[in-house]
Design an enzyme around this catalytic site. Sequence first.
Site, PDB file in Angstrom:
ATOM      1  N   TRP A   1      36.045  54.985  41.149  1.00  0.00           N
ATOM      2  CA  TRP A   1      36.663  56.066  41.922  1.00  0.00           C
ATOM      3  C   TRP A   1      35.768  57.309  41.940  1.00  0.00           C
ATOM      4  O   TRP A   1      35.333  57.786  40.894  1.00  0.00           O
ATOM      5  CB  TRP A   1      38.013  56.447  41.342  1.00  0.00           C
TER       6      TRP A   1
ATOM      7  N   ASN B   1      39.983  54.845  49.438  1.00  0.00           N
ATOM      8  CA  ASN B   1      40.500  53.591  48.902  1.00  0.00           C
ATOM      9  C   ASN B   1      41.764  53.217  49.659  1.00  0.00           C
ATOM     10  O   ASN B   1      42.756  53.952  49.616  1.00  0.00           O
ATOM     11  CB  ASN B   1      40.829  53.713  47.417  1.00  0.00           C
ATOM     12  N   GLU B   2      41.677  52.101  50.370  1.00  0.00           N
ATOM     13  CA  GLU B   2      42.813  51.528  51.097  1.00  0.00           C
ATOM     14  C   GLU B   2      43.505  52.504  52.038  1.00  0.00           C
ATOM     15  O   GLU B   2      44.745  52.652  52.013  1.00  0.00           O
ATOM     16  CB  GLU B   2      43.821  50.920  50.101  1.00  0.00           C
TER      17      GLU B   2
ATOM     18  N   TYR C   1      45.818  40.570  47.982  1.00  0.00           N
ATOM     19  CA  TYR C   1      46.902  40.466  46.995  1.00  0.00           C
ATOM     20  C   TYR C   1      48.030  39.732  47.701  1.00  0.00           C
ATOM     21  O   TYR C   1      48.459  40.157  48.774  1.00  0.00           O
ATOM     22  CB  TYR C   1      47.362  41.851  46.536  1.00  0.00           C
TER      23      TYR C   1
ATOM     24  N   GLU D   1      38.302  43.626  46.784  1.00  0.00           N
ATOM     25  CA  GLU D   1      39.302  43.593  45.711  1.00  0.00           C
ATOM     26  C   GLU D   1      40.108  42.321  45.891  1.00  0.00           C
ATOM     27  O   GLU D   1      40.545  42.029  47.006  1.00  0.00           O
ATOM     28  CB  GLU D   1      40.313  44.749  45.840  1.00  0.00           C
TER      29      GLU D   1
END
Length: 370
Positions: free
Chosen positions: A79, A192-193, A266, A300
């Site tokens: 991060w 991030n995302e 995911y 990820e």
Amino acid sequence: MKYSLSLLSTIASLALAAPCTRQSGSNPSVDGLNFVIDGKSGYFPGTNAYWLPFLTNNADVDLAMSHVAEAGLKILRVWGFNDVNTVPANGTVYFQHHADGVSTINTGEFGLERLDYVVSAAEKEGVKLIIPFVNNWDDYGGMDAYVTGYGGSDKTSWYTDAKIQSAYQAYVKAVVSRYVKSTAILAWELGNEPRCSSCDTSVINKWATTTSAFIKSVDPNHLVALGDEGMGLKGGSEYPYTNAEGNDFALNLAIPDIDFGTLHLYTTDWGVSNNSWGNDWVKNHAAVCKSAGKPCLFEEYGIKGTHCGDELEWQATSLSTTGVAADLFWQFGDTLSGGQTANDQYTIYYGSDDWKCAITDHVSSISAAA
Ligand SMILES: *[C@@H]1O[C@H](CO)[C@@H](O)[C@H](O)[C@H]1NC(C)=O
Ligand SMILES: *[C@@H]1O[C@H](CO)[C@@H](O)[C@H](O)[C@H]1NC(C)=O
């Protein structure tokens, strides 16, 4: 099929020299559908350790980085943000404070100097970093920390509010400028995302176009990616394939200053019960990347608790599918001076039994395939 293609593109890049290579010097670059690291074009293994820049003990950073390198993991995502609305006690790491419509960057010893240490450790170990600048989620502040600091309430206004975007760009410039000469940066990531729920896909697309051009104006020598989950594409009717979160994978990948595509995976968290679904998720992204002529990074992925079952199939699919050039499992774990690092049940600890089946064996397959 993939390997003959990468061989062909290596030959092509030798013959055509400059036109195929997007970067110069020893910075990582992309070459057709592959990444190039230390002059080698191919497929690379990696991982995520979001927490690494938040450690305050240099020896811990060194130890974790040496384990990543020793395992043959070439890419590490950490991060590059840590946003707060209230300044924490001295000794707690944060990078940016937002309050009363003003953003203040913390460049001190518990601020960006911690990220400096991670970058220097990566340089020493030959590991290449991916650094996103803001979180979609509230962990470590995220977009909500800006919105709160500027007196707003609608999270989606983050993308379009002029004052917020100006603070975000100032932060991006501050971070990028620090490492513009570093060869340890694989890529800058917009966030991030990033999601903009129920927004038209033009909102994220416009923001990504503006920001990626801005980053290249500050630093033309490193790669840039969006850092999204890869939502919004053809191939299925399940929720992640839809535009519900404001993303259009192919549209964003077509942005000239976006160098590669990213996808996360995911299943349970996305309401998908069959893990095999993930193999098509990888292949469908690879097809978009192939037609865009830019590599996909499987950035990820993970399954809670069980790391050596269906997850291994996802790795194998990624490695054997043309268009995917690297995979980064979520997430790296280690035992440091304070004990074990964050365990979110996706964590695979260095040296554990799962480490062998999920990382050592995978890294060997990648070397064998090269
Ligand atoms: C914060 O803590 C560090 C290390 O413990 C110390 O060197 C520094 O002087 C402290 N700063 C303030 C403002 O108290
Ligand atoms: C899961 O999906 C795979 C491939 O899409 C299929 O072959 C398999 O039968 C499915 N399993 C279940 C339990 O539905």
